[in-house]
Design an enzyme around this catalytic site. Structure first.
Site, PDB file in Angstrom:
ATOM      1  N   ASP A  80       9.193   2.553   0.843  1.00  0.00           N
ATOM      2  CA  ASP A  80       8.029   3.581   1.494  1.00  0.00           C
ATOM      3  C   ASP A  80       8.106   3.186   2.994  1.00  0.00           C
ATOM      4  O   ASP A  80       7.512   2.371   3.572  1.00  0.00           O
ATOM      5  CB  ASP A  80       6.765   3.094   1.026  1.00  0.00           C
ATOM      6  CG  ASP A  80       5.415   3.783   1.469  1.00  0.00           C
ATOM      7  OD1 ASP A  80       5.705   4.549   2.553  1.00  0.00           O
ATOM      8  OD2 ASP A  80       4.516   3.611   0.915  1.00  0.00           O
TER       9      ASP A  80
ATOM     10  N   LYS B  24       3.611  10.711   7.698  1.00  0.00           N
ATOM     11  CA  LYS B  24       3.337  10.308   9.010  1.00  0.00           C
ATOM     12  C   LYS B  24       3.420  10.830  10.463  1.00  0.00           C
ATOM     13  O   LYS B  24       3.554  12.203  10.724  1.00  0.00           O
ATOM     14  CB  LYS B  24       3.032   9.001   9.226  1.00  0.00           C
ATOM     15  CG  LYS B  24       1.937   8.301   7.925  1.00  0.00           C
ATOM     16  CD  LYS B  24       1.557   6.942   8.324  1.00  0.00           C
ATOM     17  CE  LYS B  24       0.552   6.517   7.371  1.00  0.00           C
ATOM     18  NZ  LYS B  24      -0.976   6.415   7.673  1.00  0.00           N
TER      19      LYS B  24
ATOM     20  N   PHE C 129       0.903  -1.240  -0.105  1.00  0.00           N
ATOM     21  CA  PHE C 129       0.206   0.104   0.054  1.00  0.00           C
ATOM     22  C   PHE C 129       0.859   0.991  -0.109  1.00  0.00           C
ATOM     23  O   PHE C 129       1.692   1.379   0.751  1.00  0.00           O
ATOM     24  CB  PHE C 129      -0.605   0.110   1.225  1.00  0.00           C
ATOM     25  CG  PHE C 129      -1.785   1.183   1.385  1.00  0.00           C
ATOM     26  CD1 PHE C 129      -2.922   1.219   0.455  1.00  0.00           C
ATOM     27  CD2 PHE C 129      -1.574   2.322   1.969  1.00  0.00           C
ATOM     28  CE1 PHE C 129      -3.956   2.237   0.375  1.00  0.00           C
ATOM     29  CE2 PHE C 129      -2.251   3.456   2.016  1.00  0.00           C
ATOM     30  CZ  PHE C 129      -3.498   3.485   1.207  1.00  0.00           C
TER      31      PHE C 129
HETATM   32  C1  LIG Z   1       3.125   2.652   3.793  1.00  0.00           C
HETATM   33  C2  LIG Z   1       2.001   3.737   3.274  1.00  0.00           C
HETATM   34  N1  LIG Z   1       2.344   4.599   2.116  1.00  0.00           N
HETATM   35  C3  LIG Z   1       1.694   5.685   1.913  1.00  0.00           C
HETATM   36  C4  LIG Z   1       0.376   5.937   2.614  1.00  0.00           C
HETATM   37  C5  LIG Z   1      -0.272   7.141   2.181  1.00  0.00           C
HETATM   38  O1  LIG Z   1      -0.292   8.072   3.031  1.00  0.00           O
HETATM   39  P1  LIG Z   1      -1.426   9.285   2.993  1.00  0.00           P
HETATM   40  O2  LIG Z   1      -2.472   8.822   3.829  1.00  0.00           O
HETATM   41  O3  LIG Z   1      -0.868  10.458   4.004  1.00  0.00           O
HETATM   42  O4  LIG Z   1      -1.710   9.925   1.819  1.00  0.00           O
HETATM   43  C6  LIG Z   1       0.079   5.143   3.746  1.00  0.00           C
HETATM   44  C7  LIG Z   1      -1.015   5.651   4.651  1.00  0.00           C
HETATM   45  O5  LIG Z   1      -1.365   4.778   5.380  1.00  0.00           O
HETATM   46  C8  LIG Z   1       0.815   3.967   4.218  1.00  0.00           C
HETATM   47  O6  LIG Z   1       0.772   3.483   5.216  1.00  0.00           O
END
Ligand SMILES: Cc1ncc(COP(=O)(O)O)c(C=O)c1O
Length: 462
Positions: A239, A268, A153
């Site tokens: 990521d 985050k 994700f």
């Molecule tokens: C690993 C990862 N990448 C990207 C995102 C996306 O972040 P955002 O919700 O700030 O767009 C998340 C959100 O939960 C995530 O856990």
């Protein structure tokens, strides 16, 4: 017609009024879910790992705003830093300047992040950070394809969604970005096969898959993936939007395995939950291929990217994490919590596995052996799964005032992501409550299974 209340007065309203207005003007489907699972409270105050509702009831936050409040909610030093900026009418978003705060924060990030990453591009949230990482990889390599991991994700805008796997997020939104191909997670052979085609710009992966229910790779996987990418002229994008800033008991999850990505995605926990912020951290030689000359000096940019509030809060968060040993606490508190949960797992047959690193913990449930419980399990799994986790999250909130979340969709995984500053009181409170909920869950028939059936009737599968 009743006029809308002032912002501070809205907190004096009854929860039902608040819910109704949200339902009327924002997202009525989500409002219904919140009501169904009994999370329809109005929170008026938050500090550290705790929240208070309008009646003064205290709640323990083991959800952490989706892994945002790593230093705890409303940390006094982050608050002070922001208040100082506002009080002195600090300059922000001058745009035609080299922001002093952005330079300072980038310097600190370059020193903290793994390997020789030394150049930072600031963003506003997670999914945008992914977008920038993907764009950089394509332009830096002049190759079209992006590989992504099964059940990964990375966000919900088009580029990020094109490299995210869960069908619930994707259905109805295609076609996606061309050239994005899925490979199995934790499978080096599959990666090597695709990289050998020599058209891959980047492989993007989370070091530990969060949405997928806290899935950890084998110990050698990421370092080997980095080596394979290097050997084939592709970039490794890691990521760490969720795993970064101490979540797993190290500054970055990459540090557990000595992994040096080419592009690191952060967001985050970076600003302590005060201001949306993100960062793409890469090497100068990658950056230079994207921002290749003066006409391309701002070939990718975003209006709010280096705003002073975001930079200030992120700088304060780094100081707090260093001075208060937040990363070390995540490691020790996480180890203690995990050990105690593993102890519980041995006594309760529905618990299949407790896994994670630091304070990123997944508790997976599985089909039990005993006949009675098996019957209950079958009933609540008659529809798409995901509902089972709510049978834990709901009583934890209702009876014990503890906020948690179910991981992803169609998973029987309960996920914990508390602030990284938790100590004995929070761990004891959580484990005592969890033991009680697990005990109730192991009685079939019983109230928690009735709750499961009610959720099923309301098509509450997540
Ligand atoms: C690993 C990862 N990448 C990207 C995102 C996306 O972040 P955002 O919700 O700030 O767009 C998340 C959100 O939960 C995530 O856990």
């Amino acid at each position: 017609m009743v006029s809308a209340p002032a912002t501070h007065d809205v907190y004096k309203e009854m929860p039902k009024q608040v819910l109704d207005r949200y339902s009327r003007y924002v997202n009525h489907r989500f409002a219904r879910v919140i009501e169904l699972i009994g999370f329809d409270r109005v929170f008026t105050k938050a500090q550290g790992a705790w929240l208070w509702d309008r009646d003064g009831r205290r709640y323990l936050d083991f959800l952490g705003g989706y892994s945002v409040f790593n230093v705890g909610r409303n940390h006094p030093r982050v608050k002070r830093a922001l208040a100082d900026l506002l009080e002195r009418d600090g300059a922000s978003l001058v745009q035609m300047e080299c922001s002093p705060l952005a330079g300072l924060l980038a310097e600190k990030l370059a020193k903290l992040t793994p390997g020789d990453l030394d150049t930072v591009f600031f963003t506003n949230c997670g999914t945008e950070t992914t977008e920038v990482g993907l764009k950089m990889a394509r332009k830096a390599t002049r190759r079209p394809r992006i590989l992504y991991a099964e059940s990964g994700f990375h966000g919900l805008t088009y580029g990020a969604l094109s490299v995210s796997d869960d069908p619930m997020w994707r259905e109805g939104f295609g076609p996606f970005l061309p050239g994005c191909d899925k490979i199995p997670f934790d499978n080096l052979e599959a990666l090597k096969r695709e990289l050998a085609k020599r058209d891959v710009a980047a492989f993007i992966t989370e070091p530990i898959q969060g949405e997928a229910g806290v899935r950890l790779p084998s110990d050698h996987y990421l370092a080997e993936a980095a080596r394979l990418c290097r050997d084939h002229g592709s970039l490794l994008i890691v990521d760490e939007i969720q795993t970064g800033f101490g979540r797993t008991g190290r500054w970055f999850a990459c540090d557990h395995w000595g992994v040096e990505p080419d592009i690191l995605l952060l967001s985050k926990g970076m600003s302590g939950g005060y201001v949306p912020v993100g960062a793409v951290v890469t090497r100068r030689r990658v950056f230079d291929k994207v921002f290749e000359d003066l006409p391309h000096a701002v070939v990718h940019t975003t209006t709010f990217g280096m705003n002073a509030l975001a930079m200030t809060s992120a700088l304060a968060v780094i100081d707090v994490m260093k001075d208060e040993g937040v990363v070390e606490n995540a490691a020790t508190a996480g180890a203690e919590l995990m050990e105690r949960l593993k102890g519980l797992a041995q006594r309760f047959e529905l618990v299949k596995e407790v896994r994670g690193k630091g304070l990123m913990i997944g508790i997976e449930f599985g089909e039990p052996k005993s006949l009675k419980l098996k019957a209950g399990w079958k009933i609540v799994h008659a529809a798409p799964a995901g509902l089972f986790g709510q049978m834990l999250a709901i009583p934890l909130m209702r009876d014990h005032g503890i906020l948690t979340q179910v991981a992803g969709h169609n998973l029987d995984v309960h996920k914990l992501a508390p602030p990284l500053i938790i100590g004995k009181e929070e761990i004891d409170t959580f484990v005592t409550a969890y033991e009680k909920v697990l005990t109730d869950l192991h009685h079939f028939p019983g109230p928690l299974w009735d709750l499961g059936k009610t959720l099923l009737k309301n098509r509450m599968g997540w």
